[in-house]
Design an enzyme around this catalytic site. Structure first.
Site, PDB file in Angstrom:
ATOM      1  N   CYS A  81       0.817  -1.226   0.000  1.00 53.23           N
ATOM      2  CA  CYS A  81       0.000   0.000   0.000  1.00 53.23           C
ATOM      3  C   CYS A  81       0.853   1.280   0.000  1.00 53.23           C
ATOM      4  CB  CYS A  81      -0.924   0.014   1.211  1.00 53.23           C
ATOM      5  SG  CYS A  81      -1.909   1.527   1.273  1.00 53.23           S
TER       6      CYS A  81
ATOM      7  N   LYS B  33      -9.998  -9.408   5.082  1.00 53.48           N
ATOM      8  CA  LYS B  33      -9.756  -8.500   6.216  1.00 53.48           C
ATOM      9  C   LYS B  33     -10.202  -9.128   7.536  1.00 53.48           C
ATOM     10  CE  LYS B  33     -10.607  -4.592   3.183  1.00 53.48           C
ATOM     11  NZ  LYS B  33     -11.544  -3.593   2.728  1.00 53.48           N
TER      12      LYS B  33
HETATM   13  N1  LIG Z   1      -7.243   8.031   1.417  1.00 50.16           N
HETATM   14  C1  LIG Z   1      -6.719   6.869   2.078  1.00 50.16           C
HETATM   15  C2  LIG Z   1      -6.532   5.766   1.047  1.00 50.16           C
HETATM   16  C3  LIG Z   1      -6.134   4.446   1.682  1.00 50.16           C
HETATM   17  C4  LIG Z   1      -6.363   3.272   0.739  1.00 50.16           C
HETATM   18  O1  LIG Z   1      -6.996   3.405  -0.333  1.00 50.16           O
HETATM   19  N2  LIG Z   1      -5.830   2.124   1.125  1.00 50.16           N
HETATM   20  C5  LIG Z   1      -6.093   0.923   0.344  1.00 50.16           C
HETATM   21  C6  LIG Z   1      -4.839   0.046   0.212  1.00 50.16           C
HETATM   22  S1  LIG Z   1      -3.530   0.864  -0.654  1.00 50.16           S
HETATM   23  C7  LIG Z   1      -7.102   0.071   1.094  1.00 50.16           C
HETATM   24  O2  LIG Z   1      -6.989  -0.137   2.290  1.00 50.16           O
HETATM   25  N3  LIG Z   1      -8.109  -0.419   0.382  1.00 50.16           N
HETATM   26  C8  LIG Z   1      -9.131  -1.233   0.980  1.00 50.16           C
HETATM   27  C9  LIG Z   1      -9.582  -2.318   0.108  1.00 50.16           C
HETATM   28  O3  LIG Z   1      -8.894  -2.583  -0.865  1.00 50.16           O
HETATM   29  O4  LIG Z   1     -10.583  -2.933   0.416  1.00 50.16           O
HETATM   30  C10 LIG Z   1      -5.400   7.226   2.775  1.00 50.16           C
HETATM   31  O5  LIG Z   1      -4.730   8.157   2.316  1.00 50.16           O
HETATM   32  O6  LIG Z   1      -5.065   6.600   3.807  1.00 50.16           O
END
Ligand SMILES: N[C@@H](CCC(=O)N[C@@H](CS)C(=O)NCC(=O)O)C(=O)O
Length: 223
Positions: free
Chosen positions: A12, A39
């Site tokens: 990530c 998750k």
């Molecule tokens: N705006 C958030 C974006 C975080 C994000 O999109 N993380 C992704 C992984 S890179 C995530 O956890 N996605 C959840 C999923 O794929 O279900 C931040 O800056 O923390």
């Protein structure tokens, strides 16, 4: 501050922003990796959007990489923000812009057909041009001092450099100021050490597994 606990996913870029900030500020933290495709219940209970990064500080839970980094910056001096309110506000805006660019690159990397691949690539390039047009001489975003904007963009440049190499592509070289900035950031130990071992292979394997147009291009150049 109690020792932070960072909940991470190994690829990530948003988590990596916080890891870089902690490394630059020499903040020790415990990292727990989770599988976003599966998750854990305890994670869903504490993460409002079901997204990483999440940082636990004692009983408190923080989410959103930009907000986490602001917290780390406020609680562990010296600040990685410019000193005036107007410059800070501009930096925050460009951090937000960087989040959009990370998502643009992701959309491009998983595009499942040629039309979408071309469209997402062009949108990504158009936004890179906007960023290029407002960069100064560097070496960092704000000139001489490393800031939270640098921590926010380094994960993007690291992935783009890998893609340029693997696809024998030329995205970074189209933007001389971004290229200079990214080369500078990608030499920093706080950046190189902010990812898992064999990051490049795991990152490319992830894109291949998505089986989109980029995956096919990767297979074509490595065949
Ligand atoms: N705006 C958030 C974006 C975080 C994000 O999109 N993380 C992704 C992984 S890179 C995530 O956890 N996605 C959840 C999923 O794929 O279900 C931040 O800056 O923390």
């Amino acid at each position: 501050m109690p020792k932070p606990k960072l909940i991470s996913f190994n690829l990530c870029p948003f988590v990596q922003r916080s890891v870089i900030t902690m490394k630059v500020k020499k903040i020790d933290c415990d990292v727990t990796y989770i599988d976003l495709a599966n998750k854990p219940e305890w994670f869903l209970k504490i993460s409002p959007f079901g997204k990483v990064p999440v940082v636990q500080i004692g009983e408190d839970v923080l989410f959103e990489s930009a907000v986490i980094n602001e917290y780390l910056d406020e609680t562990t001096p010296p600040s990685l923000h410019p000193s005036t309110a107007i410059e800070k506000a501009k930096n925050r805006a460009w951090i937000e812009f960087g989040s959009g660019l990370i998502m643009s690159m992701f959309q491009w990397s998983i595009a499942e057909n040629l039309e979408r691949y071309d469209k997402t690539y062009q949108a990504y390039l158009d936004n890179l041009k906007k960023l290029e047009d407002q960069l100064g001489d560097g070496p960092y975003f704000n000139g001489d001092a490393f800031s939270l904007v640098d921590a926010a963009y380094a994960p993007l440049w690291q992935r783009q450099a890998i893609l340029d190499d693997a696809l024998t592509g030329n995205v970074l070289s189209q933007f001389p100021k971004i290229q200079k900035w990214s080369s500078h950031l990608l030499q920093m130990p706080e950046v190189t050490q902010s990812v898992i071992p064999h990051f490049k292979d795991v990152f490319l394997a992830y894109i291949r597994a998505k089986d989109g147009i980029m995956a096919h291009h990767l297979s074509a150049v490595t065949a």
